[in-house]
Design an enzyme around this catalytic site. Sequence first.
Site, short mmCIF file in Angstrom:
data_model
loop_
_atom_site.label_atom_id
_atom_site.label_comp_id
_atom_site.label_asym_id
_atom_site.label_seq_id
_atom_site.Cartn_x
_atom_site.Cartn_y
_atom_site.Cartn_z
N CYS A 1 -5.99 1.06 5.64
CA CYS A 1 -6.48 -0.22 6.16
C CYS A 1 -5.91 -0.43 7.56
O CYS A 1 -5.06 0.34 8.02
CB CYS A 1 -6.06 -1.37 5.24
SG CYS A 1 -4.28 -1.72 5.29
N GLU B 1 0.90 3.90 1.88
CA GLU B 1 1.39 4.29 3.20
C GLU B 1 2.58 3.43 3.61
O GLU B 1 3.56 3.94 4.15
CB GLU B 1 0.31 4.12 4.28
CG GLU B 1 -1.02 4.73 3.95
CD GLU B 1 -1.97 3.77 3.28
OE1 GLU B 1 -3.10 3.59 3.79
OE2 GLU B 1 -1.61 3.19 2.24
N CYS C 1 -1.99 -0.84 7.61
CA CYS C 1 -1.27 0.43 7.45
C CYS C 1 -1.47 1.32 8.67
O CYS C 1 -0.56 2.07 9.04
CB CYS C 1 -1.71 1.13 6.17
SG CYS C 1 -1.08 0.30 4.69
N HIS D 1 0.84 -1.19 0.00
CA HIS D 1 0.00 0.00 0.00
C HIS D 1 0.89 1.25 0.00
O HIS D 1 2.05 1.20 0.39
CB HIS D 1 -0.90 -0.01 1.22
CG HIS D 1 -1.97 -1.05 1.16
ND1 HIS D 1 -2.96 -1.17 2.10
CD2 HIS D 1 -2.21 -2.03 0.25
CE1 HIS D 1 -3.76 -2.16 1.78
NE2 HIS D 1 -3.32 -2.71 0.66
#
Length: 143
Positions: free
Chosen positions: A97, A71, A100, A69
Amino acid sequence: MTEKQRKLDERYLRMARIWAENSYCERRKVGALVVKDKMIISDGYNGTPSGFENVCEDDNNVTKPYVLHAEANAITKLARSNNNSDGATIYITASPCIECAKLIIQSGIKRVVYGEKYRLTDGIDLLKRAGIEVIYMEVNSAN
């Protein structure tokens, strides 16, 4: 929040949206910027790990399990630099999510500004539980 901070948040979030355009993912492009003391100290977008092919989805258009992801890419990039994210703000084009969110908490980031809501809120809920300031901000490209 001051008007000056709101404008800065809008600008950094728009920059994260532009950064998301670097993603090779077809289903969804996400960008993230980590900002500390008004300086961008890291950036990331969703994609495959270094050295992997730049294909995020399988033949059934399902995201491959090893795709990072935005992040996670931005935070792990900090680990390879001389910067740290203590007290920083992360700007993300989509809500984080739960995985993260855990990275954000552990990295010392104190503010999260995001631009699109996701159907699951467990990441946002965890950030709030950790005392991190969470701001949802719809930003249109005209601002």
